[in-house]
Scaffold this motif. Structure first.
Motif, PDB file in Angstrom:
ATOM      1  N   ARG A   1       0.995  -1.121   0.125  1.00 23.90           N
ATOM      2  CA  ARG A   1       0.128  -0.153   0.100  1.00 23.90           C
ATOM      3  C   ARG A   1       0.930   1.152  -0.133  1.00 23.90           C
ATOM      4  N   THR A   2       1.938   1.081   0.686  1.00 25.72           N
ATOM      5  CA  THR A   2       2.903   2.296   0.983  1.00 25.72           C
ATOM      6  C   THR A   2       3.669   2.410  -0.493  1.00 25.72           C
ATOM      7  N   PHE A   3       4.157   1.535  -1.144  1.00 26.99           N
ATOM      8  CA  PHE A   3       4.805   1.629  -2.508  1.00 26.99           C
ATOM      9  C   PHE A   3       3.914   2.188  -3.380  1.00 26.99           C
ATOM     10  N   LEU A   4       2.494   1.628  -3.426  1.00 24.29           N
ATOM     11  CA  LEU A   4       1.394   2.179  -4.648  1.00 24.29           C
ATOM     12  C   LEU A   4       1.307   3.643  -4.502  1.00 24.29           C
ATOM     13  N   ILE A   5       0.923   4.045  -3.042  1.00 20.63           N
ATOM     14  CA  ILE A   5       0.695   5.515  -2.657  1.00 20.63           C
ATOM     15  C   ILE A   5       1.981   6.364  -3.166  1.00 20.63           C
ATOM     16  N   ASP A   6       3.068   6.012  -2.775  1.00 22.98           N
ATOM     17  CA  ASP A   6       4.200   6.766  -3.015  1.00 22.98           C
ATOM     18  C   ASP A   6       4.527   6.873  -4.580  1.00 22.98           C
ATOM     19  N   PHE A   7       4.397   5.716  -5.292  1.00 22.47           N
ATOM     20  CA  PHE A   7       4.347   5.840  -6.785  1.00 22.47           C
ATOM     21  C   PHE A   7       3.402   6.843  -7.441  1.00 22.47           C
ATOM     22  N   ARG A   8       2.227   6.566  -6.808  1.00 24.87           N
ATOM     23  CA  ARG A   8       1.016   7.510  -7.455  1.00 24.87           C
ATOM     24  C   ARG A   8       1.379   8.733  -7.286  1.00 24.87           C
ATOM     25  N   ALA A   9       1.804   9.121  -6.167  1.00 21.48           N
ATOM     26  CA  ALA A   9       2.288  10.642  -5.825  1.00 21.48           C
ATOM     27  C   ALA A   9       3.371  11.323  -6.596  1.00 21.48           C
ATOM     28  N   ALA A  10       4.452  10.194  -7.075  1.00 28.11           N
ATOM     29  CA  ALA A  10       5.401  10.697  -7.926  1.00 28.11           C
ATOM     30  C   ALA A  10       4.863  10.805  -9.490  1.00 28.11           C
ATOM     31  N   LEU A  11       3.802  10.078  -9.862  1.00 27.37           N
ATOM     32  CA  LEU A  11       3.103  10.239 -10.970  1.00 27.37           C
ATOM     33  C   LEU A  11       2.440  11.458 -11.180  1.00 27.37           C
ATOM     34  N   THR A  12       1.732  11.767  -9.922  1.00 27.70           N
ATOM     35  CA  THR A  12       0.993  13.179  -9.879  1.00 27.70           C
ATOM     36  C   THR A  12       1.784  14.252 -10.033  1.00 27.70           C
ATOM     37  N   GLN A  13       3.094  14.167  -9.621  1.00 23.44           N
ATOM     38  CA  GLN A  13       3.850  15.327  -9.675  1.00 23.44           C
ATOM     39  C   GLN A  13       4.300  15.572 -11.344  1.00 23.44           C
ATOM     40  N   GLN A  14       3.974  14.655 -12.100  1.00 24.05           N
ATOM     41  CA  GLN A  14       4.401  14.654 -13.475  1.00 24.05           C
ATOM     42  C   GLN A  14       3.101  14.732 -14.316  1.00 24.05           C
ATOM     43  N   ALA A  15       1.972  15.219 -13.545  1.00 28.97           N
ATOM     44  CA  ALA A  15       0.672  15.179 -14.157  1.00 28.97           C
ATOM     45  C   ALA A  15       0.362  13.678 -14.967  1.00 28.97           C
ATOM     46  N   LEU A  16       0.754  12.738 -14.246  1.00 28.94           N
ATOM     47  CA  LEU A  16       0.362  11.388 -14.905  1.00 28.94           C
ATOM     48  C   LEU A  16      -0.239  10.623 -13.793  1.00 28.94           C
ATOM     49  N   ASN A  17      -1.007   9.432 -14.086  1.00 21.17           N
ATOM     50  CA  ASN A  17      -1.692   8.582 -13.207  1.00 21.17           C
ATOM     51  C   ASN A  17      -1.241   7.109 -13.448  1.00 21.17           C
ATOM     52  N   LEU A  18      -1.751   6.131 -12.843  1.00 16.29           N
ATOM     53  CA  LEU A  18      -1.361   4.709 -12.816  1.00 16.29           C
ATOM     54  C   LEU A  18      -1.962   4.380 -14.242  1.00 16.29           C
ATOM     55  N   ASP A  19      -2.828   5.074 -14.775  1.00 19.48           N
ATOM     56  CA  ASP A  19      -3.487   4.452 -16.278  1.00 19.48           C
ATOM     57  C   ASP A  19      -2.998   5.175 -17.436  1.00 19.48           C
ATOM     58  N   SER A  20      -1.926   6.264 -17.123  1.00 19.92           N
ATOM     59  CA  SER A  20      -1.366   6.693 -18.192  1.00 19.92           C
ATOM     60  C   SER A  20      -0.526   6.126 -19.267  1.00 19.92           C
ATOM     61  N   ASP A  21      -0.051   6.678 -20.083  1.00 20.34           N
ATOM     62  CA  ASP A  21       0.575   5.968 -21.258  1.00 20.34           C
ATOM     63  C   ASP A  21       1.645   5.196 -20.632  1.00 20.34           C
TER      64      ASP A  21
END
Length: 331
Positions: free
Chosen positions: A48-68
Motif C-alpha cells: 500500500r505504501t509503495f503504491l501511494i508513493d508511486f502514485r504521488a510521483a506520477l501526480t507530480q508529472q501530471a500522470l496517473n496509474l493508467d497513463s501511457d
C-alpha cells in the motif's frame, strides 16, 4: 472555513476525477486480494505504501496509474531507485532486493488490473530489475553445529518445545519465513493415526510465494515434536488460529511475526533464518535428491534458480585442497 474551488468543472476535470475514483477502487481490490493470498498484514502495509508513493510521483508529472505506459515506465525506473533512509537517518541507495521489491509491487498491481480488464498493458514489464547476489553467500551450512544447538534446546518447557519444533520444521522442509509464520491450525491434518511408528502430520502451505499452495507429509518423529507443543489441546484449536504463538506476557497467544521468528532463530541456532533453507537444500543434495526435487521443495519457479542456489553454497568448498597440500608436502 472550508475553501471551495472556484475552478469550473469541465469534461476533462470530471473525467480525471472519475478515473481517480475508479483507480482508488482498483487499488483497494488489489490490496484485498494480496492480503487474502499472503495472510500478511505487513505485506499489505508495504505494498500500500509503495503504491501511494508511486502514485504521488506520477501526480507530480501530471500522470496517473493508467497513463501511457511509455511515460509511466521511465518514471517507475527512477522511482524504484530513489534513496531510502537507514536506521541512522542517513539517505542511501536502496539495496537491489528493495529496488526489485518496489517494482514487484507495481507489477503485481498492473497484473491484477490487466486480469480484471481495466488496463491493457503493464508498463513495469519494460523496467529493468537489478541483479541480486545470492544471499546465502559462500558458506555451506555447518550441520554439526546445527545438530548440537538443536540438542541443547530444553524441551521440558513450553518455549523449548515450540522453538525446537519450529526450527526443525524449517530445516526439514526448507520453507520460507513467511510460509512458516503464516501457518494456521487448519493447515495441519493428522494422518496415519494407527500406524505403529506413530501419526504423521500433513502440512498444507497455503501462503507460498506466487499465491500457490504446497504440502509436506512430516516424518512421525517431527510430527510428535510439533504435536508435543500443544499436547491434547491440538485437536480443539479454533479453526484459523496461528500455529506459532507468542508465550510472552504482553502478547501471549498472538501469532509470532517475521521479526520474532528471525530473532528466535539467531538466539537458538546462531544463524539467520535463510540459513535453514540453505541447509535443507544442501542436505537434500547430499542425500541424493535430484535438482528438480530440490526445486519443488524450495518452491523455485525456475530450475536455474535452484542450480545457482546450490552452486553458491558450494563456492567455499575445494575438494582438491587436501591433494594440493600433499603435493606441497604440507599435509
Amino acid at each position: 472555513m472550508l475553501e471551495v474551488s472556484r475552478q469550473p468543472v469541465t469534461a476533462t476535470t470530471l473525467t480525471a476525477f472519475t478515473n481517480d475514483v475508479a483507480l482508488d477502487g482498483l487499488a483497494a481490490a488489489w490490496l484485498h486480494e494480496k492480503t487474502n493470498r499472503s495472510g500478511s498484514v505487513s505485506t499489505q502495509r508495504t505494498y500500500r505504501t509503495f503504491l501511494i508513493d508511486f502514485r504521488a510521483a506520477l501526480t507530480q508529472q501530471a500522470l496517473n496509474l493508467d497513463s501511457d505506459p511509455r511515460l509511466v515506465a521511465p518514471l517507475a525506473q527512477a522511482w524504484a531507485a530513489r534513496e531510502v533512509i537507514d536506521k541512522n537517518g542517513t539517505l542511501k541507495p536502496p539495496s537491489a532486493a528493495y529496488h526489485n521489491q518496489r517494482l514487484a509491487a507495481l507489477a503485481s498491481f498492473y497484473e491484477y488490473a490487466i486480469r480484471r480488464g481495466i488496463l491493457e498493458r503493464d508498463p513495469i514489464a519494460t523496467v529493468s530489475r537489478r541483479p541480486i547476489q545470492d544471499n546465502i553467500a559462500a558458506q555451506p551450512p555447518d550441520f554439526e553445529a546445527l545438530r548440537k544447538k538443536l540438542a541443547v534446546i530444553d524441551r521440558s518447557d513450553l518455549a523449548g518445545r515450540r522453538d525446537h519444533a519450529l526450527l526443525t520444521l524449517a530445516l526439514t522442509t526448507g520453507r520460507r519465513l513467511a510460509e512458516l509464520t503464516g501457518l494456521r491450525s487448519s493447515d495441519l491434518l493428522i494422518t496415519e493415526a494407527d500406524s505403529p511408528s506413530g501419526a504423521r502430520l500433513l502440512v498444507t502451505w497455503r501462503r507460498t510465494k506466487g499465491g500457490k499452495s504446497a504440502a509436506d507429509k512430516l516424518p512421525a518423529s517431527l510430527s510428535r515434536d510439533l504435536l508435543a507443543f500443544y499436547g491434547p489441546a491440538f485437536t480443539t484449536l479454533p479453526v484459523g488460529s496461528p500455529v506459532w504463538v507468542s508465550l510472552s506476557h504482553n502478547a501471549h497467544g498472538h501469532a509470532l511475526n517475521h521479526t520474532s521468528v528471525a530473532a528466535l532463530c539467531r538466539r537458538r541456532l546462531g544463524v539467520n533464518f535463510h540459513a535453514l533453507r540453505a541447509a535443507c537444500a544442501v542436505a537434500m543434495e547430499r542425500s541424493g535428491a535430484r535438482v528438480t526435487e530440490i526445486q519443488a521443495q524450495l518452491g523455485h519457479t525456475d530450475l536455474s534458480t535452484t542450480s545457482r542456489y546450490l552452486s553458491a553454497l558450494k563456492q567455499a568448498e575445494n575438494p582438491y585442497a587436501e591433494t594440493i597440500l600433499t603435493m606441497l608436502g604440507i599435509a
